[in-house]
Design an enzyme around this catalytic site. Sequence first.
Site, PDB file in Angstrom:
ATOM      1  N   ASP A  70      60.506  38.001   3.950  1.00  0.00           N
ATOM      2  CA  ASP A  70      60.974  37.251   2.793  1.00  0.00           C
ATOM      3  C   ASP A  70      59.769  36.576   2.151  1.00  0.00           C
ATOM      4  O   ASP A  70      58.841  36.158   2.846  1.00  0.00           O
ATOM      5  CB  ASP A  70      62.014  36.200   3.183  1.00  0.00           C
ATOM      6  CG  ASP A  70      62.681  35.601   1.962  1.00  0.00           C
ATOM      7  OD1 ASP A  70      63.330  36.363   1.219  1.00  0.00           O
ATOM      8  OD2 ASP A  70      62.538  34.388   1.725  1.00  0.00           O
ATOM      9  N   THR A  71      59.775  36.501   0.829  1.00  0.00           N
ATOM     10  CA  THR A  71      58.650  35.935   0.088  1.00  0.00           C
ATOM     11  C   THR A  71      59.159  34.939  -0.942  1.00  0.00           C
ATOM     12  O   THR A  71      60.202  35.149  -1.557  1.00  0.00           O
ATOM     13  CB  THR A  71      57.865  37.052  -0.636  1.00  0.00           C
ATOM     14  OG1 THR A  71      57.450  38.006   0.338  1.00  0.00           O
ATOM     15  CG2 THR A  71      56.657  36.509  -1.356  1.00  0.00           C
TER      16      THR A  71
END
Length: 157
Positions: A70-71
């Site tokens: 996840d970013t």
Amino acid sequence: MYLASKSPQRKHLLEALGVDFEIVVPDYDEVDRPGASPVELVERHSLGKARSATRGLEPLPSGRSVLGVDTMVVMEGKTAVGKAEDETEAAEYLRKLSGKIHHVYSGLTLIWSGRGGEGGAAGSGEEADESGVHHERTGHSVTEVRFSRISEKEIER
């Protein structure tokens, strides 16, 4: 390896690295908990994606792993941009980031079954057995990014 993502960028990155992988789209709803830090959020979401994909693969083959990622982009203490819905929104994001510094938070989770405790790739030290014990490792990185000024002509391109 299984990639718990539908992101074309993550797919391209693993291909460029020569990693042998299959995509498993996770059934995970990214709901941000109010007051959570960017680190907490990206780690929580990468773990949720990886666990969701793993459930869809039960039993997870020994020697195979699931990668969840996840970013989040943060500028001035706030989430700066999400996934652009279209070119207009992408252009808005570029204008917002132009000439400024932002931070990219990346959460990574690896889940695997089989051997691979502390002496292996990473993990808890437990071994998988017929009961389907999995090992998990979650972490994050933060990268500071400095954007040069971007002209309107460059943004249009």
